[in-house]
Design an enzyme around this catalytic site. Sequence first.
Site, mmCIF file in Angstrom:
data_model
loop_
_atom_site.group_PDB
_atom_site.id
_atom_site.type_symbol
_atom_site.label_atom_id
_atom_site.label_comp_id
_atom_site.label_asym_id
_atom_site.label_seq_id
_atom_site.Cartn_x
_atom_site.Cartn_y
_atom_site.Cartn_z
ATOM 1 N N GLY A 1 14.943 45.064 15.896
ATOM 2 C CA GLY A 1 14.619 45.677 14.543
ATOM 3 C C GLY A 1 15.604 45.376 13.677
ATOM 4 N N PHE B 1 20.454 45.822 21.806
ATOM 5 C CA PHE B 1 19.571 45.960 23.179
ATOM 6 C C PHE B 1 20.397 45.621 24.378
ATOM 7 C CE2 PHE B 1 18.752 41.479 21.634
ATOM 8 C CZ PHE B 1 19.273 40.892 22.478
ATOM 9 N N SER C 1 22.267 38.544 13.372
ATOM 10 C CA SER C 1 21.955 39.992 14.247
ATOM 11 C C SER C 1 21.189 39.177 15.687
ATOM 12 C CB SER C 1 20.831 40.609 13.825
ATOM 13 O OG SER C 1 21.380 41.532 12.821
ATOM 14 N N PRO C 2 21.855 38.496 16.408
ATOM 15 C CA PRO C 2 21.484 37.994 17.825
ATOM 16 C C PRO C 2 21.487 38.942 18.968
ATOM 17 C CG PRO C 2 23.843 37.204 17.384
ATOM 18 C CD PRO C 2 23.267 37.989 16.107
ATOM 19 N N TYR D 1 29.386 41.197 1.200
ATOM 20 C CA TYR D 1 30.128 41.508 2.422
ATOM 21 C C TYR D 1 31.188 42.417 2.070
ATOM 22 C CZ TYR D 1 27.249 38.564 5.525
ATOM 23 O OH TYR D 1 26.110 37.993 5.926
#
Length: 308
Positions: free
Chosen positions: A222, A228, A217-218, A52
Amino acid sequence: MKYISMANTDIKSSNIIMGNMRLTQLSLTEAERLIRTAMDEGINFFDHADIYDRGRCEEIFSEAIQMNPTIRENMIIQSKCGIRSPENYYDFSKEHILWSVENILKRLKTDYLDILLLHRPDPLMDPEEVAEAFSELQTSGKVRCFGVSNFNPTQIDLLQKYVPQKLVVNQLQFSICHTPMIDSGISLNMKIDQAVNRDSSILEYCRLNDITLQAWSPFQHGFFEGPFLGDLERFPELNQVIDSIAEKYGVTNTAIAVAWITRHPANIQVVLGTTNSERMKDASKGSDIKLSREEWYQIYKAAGNIVP
């Protein structure tokens, strides 16, 4: 905040994890505010990785929180290694694992990691060499527990055959709009795309083997294609359903997206990568919400999935 006892460890962790992948986007003051907010909300688990921002995120974390033994004893700290950056290849050699951990500890200003994960499967992995590294790290007290990230069942079995320590974590991508861990099981034997088994039944495997699942990535769909939530152009029905349920519980849509994951009986931990303190607070409210079965399936179907 809901807490879970992680199997085969003495760790009692919040089911929400603060992810630190984007920490270098913040000033030290902003980073401290974000970390303090997480702790105030009851989050005690902090996830890192040596790639990171090439380790700078770990440095920012320890600098922002003014890491010391008193603070450290109230944190569960996990980091990941095994990806060579910027060369972009994988390296599970004993030498690289040991070198990675030494540098992770220096950057985090701590003597030990609670959990070390191997970041992505290395096709050139020698499991016996990994076992040597893990044993050396555990014997020296530098790492207490071990796990993996993005591994399938057979890859875990191969590693576990040689590693004497029980692998306790598998961190995988999972969200309302990324559900291959569920899709094939619910549509078994159907001649549709959703029935394709893309992950070798990893969710059931981890439950059977007492491996804690962590969802990265909750809020994404994709592979880093964007959130979303609030995307009314691509996910109008899903957002309508989530917003309606959020209103019922008196929380934001972010909390419902978290609650959808934590509702699963596998006790999946949710890794929050937000750099916004208010969003951290909103997401944390999803920890304790137990959606009804009807609500859970309603959200699943609104994301475009089939319930036969």
